[in-house]
Design an enzyme around this catalytic site. Sequence first.
Site, PDB file in Angstrom:
ATOM      1  N   SER A  19       0.818  -1.214   0.000  1.00 21.83           N
ATOM      2  CA  SER A  19       0.000   0.000   0.000  1.00 21.83           C
ATOM      3  C   SER A  19       0.856   1.270   0.000  1.00 21.83           C
ATOM      4  O   SER A  19       1.825   1.387   0.753  1.00 21.83           O
ATOM      5  CB  SER A  19      -0.911   0.019   1.228  1.00 21.83           C
ATOM      6  N   SER A  21      -0.504   4.140   0.759  1.00 23.88           N
ATOM      7  CA  SER A  21      -1.172   5.103   1.646  1.00 23.88           C
ATOM      8  C   SER A  21      -0.298   5.570   2.809  1.00 23.88           C
ATOM      9  O   SER A  21      -0.292   6.770   3.118  1.00 23.88           O
ATOM     10  CB  SER A  21      -2.486   4.513   2.173  1.00 23.88           C
ATOM     11  N   LYS A  70     -13.506  -3.778   1.799  1.00 26.32           N
ATOM     12  CA  LYS A  70     -14.315  -2.577   1.551  1.00 26.32           C
ATOM     13  C   LYS A  70     -15.829  -2.824   1.686  1.00 26.32           C
ATOM     14  O   LYS A  70     -16.581  -1.903   1.996  1.00 26.32           O
ATOM     15  CB  LYS A  70     -14.022  -2.023   0.150  1.00 26.32           C
ATOM     16  N   ASP A  82     -24.163   8.445   2.285  1.00 30.43           N
ATOM     17  CA  ASP A  82     -25.010   8.108   1.135  1.00 30.43           C
ATOM     18  C   ASP A  82     -24.180   7.498   0.014  1.00 30.43           C
ATOM     19  O   ASP A  82     -24.598   6.567  -0.659  1.00 30.43           O
ATOM     20  CB  ASP A  82     -25.714   9.364   0.603  1.00 30.43           C
ATOM     21  N   ASP A 107     -13.601   6.930  -3.172  1.00 31.52           N
ATOM     22  CA  ASP A 107     -12.964   6.505  -4.435  1.00 31.52           C
ATOM     23  C   ASP A 107     -13.469   7.328  -5.622  1.00 31.52           C
ATOM     24  O   ASP A 107     -12.693   7.725  -6.496  1.00 31.52           O
ATOM     25  CB  ASP A 107     -13.210   5.015  -4.695  1.00 31.52           C
ATOM     26  N   GLY A 133     -14.727  -2.404 -17.617  1.00 35.25           N
ATOM     27  CA  GLY A 133     -14.669  -3.069 -16.317  1.00 35.25           C
ATOM     28  C   GLY A 133     -15.914  -2.818 -15.494  1.00 35.25           C
ATOM     29  O   GLY A 133     -16.551  -1.754 -15.612  1.00 35.25           O
ATOM     30  N   ALA A 134     -16.276  -3.817 -14.689  1.00 38.07           N
ATOM     31  CA  ALA A 134     -17.483  -3.703 -13.857  1.00 38.07           C
ATOM     32  C   ALA A 134     -17.213  -4.259 -12.462  1.00 38.07           C
ATOM     33  O   ALA A 134     -18.086  -4.852 -11.839  1.00 38.07           O
ATOM     34  CB  ALA A 134     -18.651  -4.436 -14.530  1.00 38.07           C
ATOM     35  N   ALA A 137     -14.023  -0.989  -8.336  1.00 34.20           N
ATOM     36  CA  ALA A 137     -13.629   0.380  -8.668  1.00 34.20           C
ATOM     37  C   ALA A 137     -14.616   0.987  -9.664  1.00 34.20           C
ATOM     38  O   ALA A 137     -14.956   2.174  -9.570  1.00 34.20           O
ATOM     39  CB  ALA A 137     -12.218   0.396  -9.234  1.00 34.20           C
ATOM     40  N   GLY A 245      -3.371   6.924 -13.149  1.00 36.04           N
ATOM     41  CA  GLY A 245      -4.212   6.504 -12.019  1.00 36.04           C
ATOM     42  C   GLY A 245      -3.677   6.841 -10.642  1.00 36.04           C
ATOM     43  O   GLY A 245      -4.403   6.706  -9.649  1.00 36.04           O
TER      44      GLY A 245
HETATM   45  P1  NAP Z   1     -12.155  -6.090  -9.215  1.00 34.53           P
HETATM   46  O1  NAP Z   1     -13.363  -5.740  -8.440  1.00 34.53           O
HETATM   47  O2  NAP Z   1     -11.498  -7.402  -8.983  1.00 34.53           O
HETATM   48  O3  NAP Z   1     -12.518  -5.960 -10.781  1.00 34.53           O
HETATM   49  C1  NAP Z   1     -11.585  -6.347 -11.774  1.00 34.53           C
HETATM   50  C2  NAP Z   1     -12.087  -5.945 -13.154  1.00 34.53           C
HETATM   51  O4  NAP Z   1     -11.057  -6.275 -14.104  1.00 34.53           O
HETATM   52  C3  NAP Z   1     -13.353  -6.686 -13.595  1.00 34.53           C
HETATM   53  O5  NAP Z   1     -14.110  -5.855 -14.427  1.00 34.53           O
HETATM   54  C4  NAP Z   1     -12.751  -7.865 -14.389  1.00 34.53           C
HETATM   55  O6  NAP Z   1     -13.632  -8.415 -15.348  1.00 34.53           O
HETATM   56  C5  NAP Z   1     -11.606  -7.182 -15.073  1.00 34.53           C
HETATM   57  N1  NAP Z   1     -10.588  -8.147 -15.498  1.00 34.53           N
HETATM   58  C6  NAP Z   1      -9.686  -8.784 -14.725  1.00 34.53           C
HETATM   59  N2  NAP Z   1      -8.931  -9.622 -15.467  1.00 34.53           N
HETATM   60  C7  NAP Z   1      -9.387  -9.514 -16.749  1.00 34.53           C
HETATM   61  C8  NAP Z   1      -9.016 -10.113 -17.990  1.00 34.53           C
HETATM   62  N3  NAP Z   1      -8.020 -11.015 -18.066  1.00 34.53           N
HETATM   63  N4  NAP Z   1      -9.692  -9.754 -19.110  1.00 34.53           N
HETATM   64  C9  NAP Z   1     -10.690  -8.836 -19.048  1.00 34.53           C
HETATM   65  N5  NAP Z   1     -11.082  -8.241 -17.901  1.00 34.53           N
HETATM   66  C10 NAP Z   1     -10.438  -8.571 -16.762  1.00 34.53           C
HETATM   67  O7  NAP Z   1     -10.988  -5.014  -8.998  1.00 34.53           O
HETATM   68  P2  NAP Z   1     -11.141  -3.434  -8.671  1.00 34.53           P
HETATM   69  O8  NAP Z   1     -11.098  -3.232  -7.200  1.00 34.53           O
HETATM   70  O9  NAP Z   1     -12.296  -2.893  -9.436  1.00 34.53           O
HETATM   71  O10 NAP Z   1      -9.744  -2.868  -9.238  1.00 34.53           O
HETATM   72  C11 NAP Z   1      -9.455  -2.906 -10.615  1.00 34.53           C
HETATM   73  C12 NAP Z   1      -8.082  -2.282 -10.870  1.00 34.53           C
HETATM   74  O11 NAP Z   1      -8.084  -0.908 -10.480  1.00 34.53           O
HETATM   75  C13 NAP Z   1      -6.949  -2.916 -10.057  1.00 34.53           C
HETATM   76  O12 NAP Z   1      -5.811  -2.981 -10.884  1.00 34.53           O
HETATM   77  C14 NAP Z   1      -6.704  -1.943  -8.924  1.00 34.53           C
HETATM   78  O13 NAP Z   1      -5.355  -1.960  -8.468  1.00 34.53           O
HETATM   79  C15 NAP Z   1      -7.015  -0.614  -9.594  1.00 34.53           C
HETATM   80  N6  NAP Z   1      -7.513   0.404  -8.655  1.00 34.53           N
HETATM   81  C16 NAP Z   1      -6.876   1.615  -8.664  1.00 34.53           C
HETATM   82  C17 NAP Z   1      -7.329   2.602  -7.811  1.00 34.53           C
HETATM   83  C18 NAP Z   1      -6.631   3.939  -7.794  1.00 34.53           C
HETATM   84  O14 NAP Z   1      -6.770   4.672  -6.815  1.00 34.53           O
HETATM   85  N7  NAP Z   1      -5.922   4.305  -8.850  1.00 34.53           N
HETATM   86  C19 NAP Z   1      -8.434   2.371  -6.969  1.00 34.53           C
HETATM   87  C20 NAP Z   1      -9.061   1.130  -7.013  1.00 34.53           C
HETATM   88  C21 NAP Z   1      -8.589   0.151  -7.868  1.00 34.53           C
HETATM   89  P3  NAP Z   1     -14.586  -9.656 -14.961  1.00 34.53           P
HETATM   90  O15 NAP Z   1     -15.770  -9.079 -14.273  1.00 34.53           O
HETATM   91  O16 NAP Z   1     -14.893 -10.273 -16.271  1.00 34.53           O
HETATM   92  O17 NAP Z   1     -13.782 -10.569 -14.064  1.00 34.53           O
END
Ligand code: NAP
Length: 277
Positions: A19, A21, A70, A82, A107, A133-134, A137, A245
């Site tokens: 982290s 942070s 989280k 909210d 976030d 992505g869904a 985040a 990011g």
């Molecule tokens: P998460 O809930 O695990 O979601 C992961 C997402 O990535 C899903 O949409 C997943 O699709 C997709 N994915 C993973 N592997 C894939 C692949 N091989 N092909 C296609 N899609 C793929 O993770 P999250 O918490 O949302 O975080 C996502 C990313 O954002 C991470 O890298 C994290 O480090 C980064 N992040 C950055 C910040 C920041 O402050 N900059 C904050 C939060 C997160 P499926 O639904 O199909 O599995």
Amino acid sequence: MNVPAIPLAGVIGFPIGQSASPRMHKYWLARYGLVGDYVPLEVSESQLRNVIQTMPQMGFVGANVTIPHKTAVMQIADHLSDRAILVGAANTLIFRPDGKIHADNTDGYGFMSNLRQGAPHWNAKSGPAVVLGAGGAARAIIVALADAGVPQILLANRTRPKAEALRSEFGTRIKVVDWVQANTALEDANLLVNTTSLGMIGQPELRLSLDYLSPSTVVTDIVYKPLRTPLLEHAAARGCVTVDGLGMLLHQGVPGFERWFGQRPEVDDALRQAVLE
Ligand code: NAP
């Protein structure tokens, strides 16, 4: 009222060694000459409730919460903002003097503040946003984009039903696009956001043709390791303004720091350097 001599805050996650942070909050504490400390706390799921409920007695004024806690933390807090309710997750806890635990989600705030800082000319209302992505985040980002007035969100996810579920939850402003056809949605996009983990060090590359991407589209990637992801490099080569990011991470920490330590901190290049060292 019991005011701790040295206010403490920290980040709770598992694992927590990577982290950024602690470096960020320690930098702010030193920069503003504030008394306090910020520590990483590796806490397993089974320990989570006990640890959080004990922290106020140990001098903690609050905490950040990260993966994988989280969502679980919502069940432990006494009050939810909210935004936390809407997103279904919390990343910031405030331990109030009356003993109650308040949970918020910053976030989306972090995402929007970073975007506005990196692309000040971007106008939310000017056109659709393509979101890749869904996951967790994406939820916070979709809520923030809708809140900012983005007229349409074109959402593509490898697992389509997860994108459909977000449309059902957050409304008709979201249009689900097939993952393999996401490139065609770029044509009219005012903004492109990658919220997947693709492009991150150790993860596969994001394979997306940018042939339809206009130079006027702002492109942002929430992956920040590496700082310049292949998506950002390719978009910049097409003339797009790109926003990395790291700033999302830095800005999401601002509201918590202000509540815990009484000073609204700045996100600037000096902070970025301190966190990247
Ligand atoms: P998460 O809930 O695990 O979601 C992961 C997402 O990535 C899903 O949409 C997943 O699709 C997709 N994915 C993973 N592997 C894939 C692949 N091989 N092909 C296609 N899609 C793929 O993770 P999250 O918490 O949302 O975080 C996502 C990313 O954002 C991470 O890298 C994290 O480090 C980064 N992040 C950055 C910040 C920041 O402050 N900059 C904050 C939060 C997160 P499926 O639904 O199909 O599995």
